[in-house]
Design a protein around this motif. Structure first.
Motif, PDB file in Angstrom:
ATOM      1  N   PRO A  24     -52.187  13.420  55.701  1.00  0.00           N
ATOM      2  CA  PRO A  24     -51.983  11.973  55.699  1.00  0.00           C
ATOM      3  C   PRO A  24     -51.575  11.451  54.317  1.00  0.00           C
ATOM      4  O   PRO A  24     -52.057  11.932  53.297  1.00  0.00           O
ATOM      5  CB  PRO A  24     -53.350  11.423  56.106  1.00  0.00           C
ATOM      6  N   THR A  25     -50.698  10.442  54.326  1.00  0.00           N
ATOM      7  CA  THR A  25     -50.204   9.893  53.073  1.00  0.00           C
ATOM      8  C   THR A  25     -49.746   8.456  53.267  1.00  0.00           C
ATOM      9  O   THR A  25     -49.712   7.948  54.381  1.00  0.00           O
ATOM     10  CB  THR A  25     -49.077  10.768  52.486  1.00  0.00           C
ATOM     11  N   PRO A  41     -39.790   0.088  50.097  1.00  0.00           N
ATOM     12  CA  PRO A  41     -39.792  -0.780  51.289  1.00  0.00           C
ATOM     13  C   PRO A  41     -39.176  -0.097  52.516  1.00  0.00           C
ATOM     14  O   PRO A  41     -39.658  -0.285  53.637  1.00  0.00           O
ATOM     15  CB  PRO A  41     -38.956  -1.994  50.858  1.00  0.00           C
ATOM     16  N   ASN A  42     -38.137   0.697  52.320  1.00  0.00           N
ATOM     17  CA  ASN A  42     -37.543   1.415  53.449  1.00  0.00           C
ATOM     18  C   ASN A  42     -38.508   2.476  53.980  1.00  0.00           C
ATOM     19  O   ASN A  42     -38.618   2.662  55.198  1.00  0.00           O
ATOM     20  CB  ASN A  42     -36.207   2.051  53.061  1.00  0.00           C
ATOM     21  N   ILE A  43     -39.209   3.148  53.090  1.00  0.00           N
ATOM     22  CA  ILE A  43     -40.214   4.130  53.524  1.00  0.00           C
ATOM     23  C   ILE A  43     -41.276   3.435  54.380  1.00  0.00           C
ATOM     24  O   ILE A  43     -41.653   3.932  55.442  1.00  0.00           O
ATOM     25  CB  ILE A  43     -40.858   4.840  52.313  1.00  0.00           C
ATOM     26  N   SER A  44     -41.737   2.275  53.932  1.00  0.00           N
ATOM     27  CA  SER A  44     -42.740   1.519  54.701  1.00  0.00           C
ATOM     28  C   SER A  44     -42.218   1.145  56.078  1.00  0.00           C
ATOM     29  O   SER A  44     -42.938   1.261  57.076  1.00  0.00           O
ATOM     30  CB  SER A  44     -43.145   0.251  53.948  1.00  0.00           C
ATOM     31  N   ARG A  45     -40.967   0.691  56.135  1.00  0.00           N
ATOM     32  CA  ARG A  45     -40.363   0.352  57.434  1.00  0.00           C
ATOM     33  C   ARG A  45     -40.304   1.571  58.343  1.00  0.00           C
ATOM     34  O   ARG A  45     -40.587   1.494  59.541  1.00  0.00           O
ATOM     35  CB  ARG A  45     -38.964  -0.228  57.244  1.00  0.00           C
ATOM     36  N   ARG A  46     -39.919   2.710  57.784  1.00  0.00           N
ATOM     37  CA  ARG A  46     -39.809   3.925  58.584  1.00  0.00           C
ATOM     38  C   ARG A  46     -41.187   4.366  59.083  1.00  0.00           C
ATOM     39  O   ARG A  46     -41.345   4.788  60.227  1.00  0.00           O
ATOM     40  CB  ARG A  46     -39.145   5.066  57.803  1.00  0.00           C
ATOM     41  N   LEU A  47     -42.198   4.293  58.234  1.00  0.00           N
ATOM     42  CA  LEU A  47     -43.557   4.654  58.652  1.00  0.00           C
ATOM     43  C   LEU A  47     -43.996   3.785  59.833  1.00  0.00           C
ATOM     44  O   LEU A  47     -44.535   4.292  60.818  1.00  0.00           O
ATOM     45  CB  LEU A  47     -44.537   4.499  57.485  1.00  0.00           C
ATOM     46  N   LEU A  59     -53.675   4.791  59.714  1.00  0.00           N
ATOM     47  CA  LEU A  59     -55.048   4.894  59.237  1.00  0.00           C
ATOM     48  C   LEU A  59     -55.297   3.719  58.290  1.00  0.00           C
ATOM     49  O   LEU A  59     -54.353   3.036  57.890  1.00  0.00           O
ATOM     50  CB  LEU A  59     -55.251   6.227  58.507  1.00  0.00           C
ATOM     51  N   PRO A  60     -56.538   3.473  57.890  1.00  0.00           N
ATOM     52  CA  PRO A  60     -56.801   2.383  56.945  1.00  0.00           C
ATOM     53  C   PRO A  60     -56.051   2.559  55.620  1.00  0.00           C
ATOM     54  O   PRO A  60     -55.664   3.665  55.247  1.00  0.00           O
ATOM     55  CB  PRO A  60     -58.310   2.456  56.719  1.00  0.00           C
ATOM     56  N   ASN A  61     -55.869   1.446  54.918  1.00  0.00           N
ATOM     57  CA  ASN A  61     -55.265   1.410  53.581  1.00  0.00           C
ATOM     58  C   ASN A  61     -53.820   1.887  53.530  1.00  0.00           C
ATOM     59  O   ASN A  61     -53.391   2.460  52.532  1.00  0.00           O
ATOM     60  CB  ASN A  61     -56.118   2.203  52.587  1.00  0.00           C
ATOM     61  N   GLY A  62     -53.071   1.666  54.597  1.00  0.00           N
ATOM     62  CA  GLY A  62     -51.656   2.006  54.585  1.00  0.00           C
ATOM     63  C   GLY A  62     -51.345   3.487  54.608  1.00  0.00           C
ATOM     64  O   GLY A  62     -50.273   3.909  54.189  1.00  0.00           O
ATOM     65  N   VAL A  63     -52.274   4.273  55.100  1.00  0.00           N
ATOM     66  CA  VAL A  63     -52.099   5.728  55.192  1.00  0.00           C
ATOM     67  C   VAL A  63     -51.698   6.075  56.626  1.00  0.00           C
ATOM     68  O   VAL A  63     -52.148   5.442  57.582  1.00  0.00           O
ATOM     69  CB  VAL A  63     -53.400   6.459  54.786  1.00  0.00           C
ATOM     70  N   TYR A  64     -50.841   7.079  56.744  1.00  0.00           N
ATOM     71  CA  TYR A  64     -50.342   7.517  58.050  1.00  0.00           C
ATOM     72  C   TYR A  64     -50.556   9.015  58.218  1.00  0.00           C
ATOM     73  O   TYR A  64     -50.414   9.772  57.262  1.00  0.00           O
ATOM     74  CB  TYR A  64     -48.844   7.219  58.176  1.00  0.00           C
ATOM     75  N   SER A  65     -50.868   9.400  59.444  1.00  0.00           N
ATOM     76  CA  SER A  65     -51.002  10.825  59.778  1.00  0.00           C
ATOM     77  C   SER A  65     -50.092  11.126  60.962  1.00  0.00           C
ATOM     78  O   SER A  65     -49.684  10.226  61.704  1.00  0.00           O
ATOM     79  CB  SER A  65     -52.453  11.174  60.108  1.00  0.00           C
TER      80      SER A  65
END
Length: 98
Positions: A24-25, A41-47, A59-65
């Motif tokens: 997770p990251t 910002p593009n990375i955030s949109r893609r996530l 996941l909490p705090n803007g983390v994705y798995s």
């Protein structure tokens, strides 16, 4: 071979590969990767887009798995076109009776 769809970009595969390899990251951590050459910002949109289609889990705090669907996609076992159908079906069901 992976089967992407029209809403996906080259960054989506790279983002998911990094998460698959490193766990997770967040967008800020992915922004430090040499492998990804796009803006934070593009990375955030893609996530968010990947999470909306069930390939990533928020996941909490803007983390994705990576989800099971994300793993299956990366392994070439899931056609991303199927995700469009699932998302559209879910959206239609949400509006029934409203």
């Amino acid at each position: 071979m992976r089967k992407s769809t029209d809403w996906m970009t080259i960054w989506d595969d790279r983002i998911m590969e990094i998460i698959q390899d490193g766990g997770p990251t967040s967008a800020s951590e992915l922004d430090k990767e040499d492998y990804i050459r796009t803006s934070r910002p593009n990375i955030s949109r893609r996530l968010n887009k990947l999470a909306d289609h069930g390939l990533l889990h928020r996941l909490p705090n803007g983390v994705y798995s990576l989800t099971d669907k994300g793993e299956r996609y990366l392994n070439g076992e899931l056609d991303a076109e199927e995700l469009n159908e699932e998302t559209e079906s879910s959206d239609e069901g949400a509006h029934v009776g409203t």
